[in-house]
Write an enzyme that holds these catalytic residues in place. Structure first.
Site, PDB file in Angstrom:
ATOM      1  N   THR A 124      23.381  -6.288  -2.976  1.00  0.00           N
ATOM      2  CA  THR A 124      23.483  -4.883  -2.572  1.00  0.00           C
ATOM      3  C   THR A 124      22.848  -3.916  -3.574  1.00  0.00           C
ATOM      4  O   THR A 124      22.536  -2.782  -3.217  1.00  0.00           O
ATOM      5  CB  THR A 124      24.956  -4.487  -2.354  1.00  0.00           C
ATOM      6  N   ASP A 125      22.659  -4.373  -4.828  1.00  0.00           N
ATOM      7  CA  ASP A 125      22.167  -3.434  -5.848  1.00  0.00           C
ATOM      8  C   ASP A 125      20.797  -2.835  -5.506  1.00  0.00           C
ATOM      9  O   ASP A 125      20.564  -1.645  -5.734  1.00  0.00           O
ATOM     10  CB  ASP A 125      22.082  -4.126  -7.219  1.00  0.00           C
ATOM     11  N   SER A 183      20.168  -9.424  -6.724  1.00  0.00           N
ATOM     12  CA  SER A 183      19.112  -8.473  -6.365  1.00  0.00           C
ATOM     13  C   SER A 183      18.516  -7.694  -7.539  1.00  0.00           C
ATOM     14  O   SER A 183      17.396  -7.190  -7.421  1.00  0.00           O
ATOM     15  CB  SER A 183      19.571  -7.549  -5.239  1.00  0.00           C
ATOM     16  N   THR A 196      25.606 -11.131  -3.961  1.00  0.00           N
ATOM     17  CA  THR A 196      27.037 -11.461  -3.922  1.00  0.00           C
ATOM     18  C   THR A 196      27.414 -12.190  -2.643  1.00  0.00           C
ATOM     19  O   THR A 196      28.297 -13.052  -2.644  1.00  0.00           O
ATOM     20  CB  THR A 196      27.858 -10.158  -4.061  1.00  0.00           C
TER      21      THR A 196
END
Ligand code: ASP
Length: 323
Positions: free
Chosen positions: A88-89, A55, A13
């Protein structure tokens, strides 16, 4: 004197933008690449962009690529620190992979954003600048891989994504952050306690992660045994227990020399062999299940796939999980 910082953009993101319909996706140009040149007062930059992926697309193969990229720079003594921007995942998995495999003491900071580059309140550039400041800080040397977002400094060992959309999503349950980033400086208030490193040259073992639940039976475990899986991590119940109907499946995996590592599905605490009832941790340990020392499921999976690159010896893998 300005530090030499290696920036590795991998996507997520932080490198995406939102369109008029509210859909977030990567564009042709990473918005952070153009911004790096405007930050030249902070550090001297080397810029690498090995891929530009969300990710969820990242696997241990890409994590290994990042490790090799960092090694290539540190071996030539070219850099004082590294900042990796990442979705971030799966950020915590990449950070933990690098924690276990990169031996250099230079600060390695992984960061991301919850809001894309053109959204109101976008946190990407802010987190990126904070991360460059941490990676340039002398105090960060030797503290392992750090995750910096929202003014907090977390260890790769303890940090996890806790919220789907909140900018303070990254937390270290039970332990808390080890430092903060303020307008005036970078302050560490705790020291990371442990350090473990493994020497691997590939990372392609097949390790699966499954979650225990009330009424779980052995069906899935028997199926896993048939499909060439090399290791299994189970997020068990409470202190490290399973329903009795899941035990035969666990025993059959271990009989085939497939290591079964147990963590707890509780996000605080450590799974241990406490209960001796059927399916209890004591019984599971007697059957050869390996208990992990407080890792969450996704990180135990990373550790097991790294451990399996070194050995398939159960006692040796068990020893690695005692750390
Ligand atoms: N789905 C995004 C990713 O991990 C989320 C993010 O970057 O914050 O790539």
């Amino acid at each position: 004197m300005k530090k030499n910082i290696l920036i590795i953009h991998t996507g997520g993101t932080i490198s995406m933008s939102e369109d008029n319909n509210g859909a977030v996706s990567p564009g042709k140009v990473n918005p952070l690449s153009s911004q790096t040149s405007t930050l030249s007062n902070l550090a001297n930059f080397f810029l690498e962009e090995p891929f530009n992926w969300p990710s969820p697309h990242i696997t241990s193969i890409e994590m290994m690529k990042l490790k090799k990229l960092i090694d290539a720079y540190t071996e030539k003594n070219l850099i004082d620190g590294v900042v990796i921007t990442h979705g971030t995942d799966t950020l915590e998995e990449t950070a933990y992979f690098l924690e276990l495999t990169v031996k250099s003491e230079v600060p390695i900071v992984v960061t991301g954003a919850m809001r894309s580059s053109n959204e109101i309140g976008s946190d990407g550039l802010y987190n990126f600048i904070s991360s460059v400041r941490v990676a340039s800080s002398l105090e960060a040397i030797g503290k392992g891989v750090l995750v910096v977002l929202n003014d907090e400094i977390h260890t790769a060992d303890n940090v996890t994504k806790t919220h789907t959309s909140d900018v303070s999503t990254f937390q270290s349950p039970q332990y808390g952050p080890i430092g903060i980033v303020t307008k005036r400086g970078v302050i560490f208030h705790h020291l990371p306690a442990k350090k473990e490193k493994y020497t691997i040259s590939s990372a392609d073992k097949k390790v699966v992660l499954i979650k225990a639940h009330a009424g779980m039976d052995s069906t899935l475990l028997y199926a896993i045994k048939e499909i060439g899986v090399e290791g299994v991590v189970i997020e068990a119940l409470g202190q490290g227990n399973l329903p009795p109907s899941a035990v035969p499946g666990v025993i059959s995996l271990i009989a085939q020399n497939i290591p079964v590592v147990l963590v707890s599905r509780c996000f605080n605490g450590i799974a241990q062999d406490i209960y001796s009832y059927e399916g209890g941790g004591r019984q599971l340990k007697d059957h050869g299940v390996i208990f992990s020392n407080g890792l969450n499921g996704q990180k135990a999976r990373i550790k097991l796939l790294i451990a399996l690159e070194e050995t398939t010896e159960m006692t040796e893998i068990e020893r690695m999980f005692q750390f």
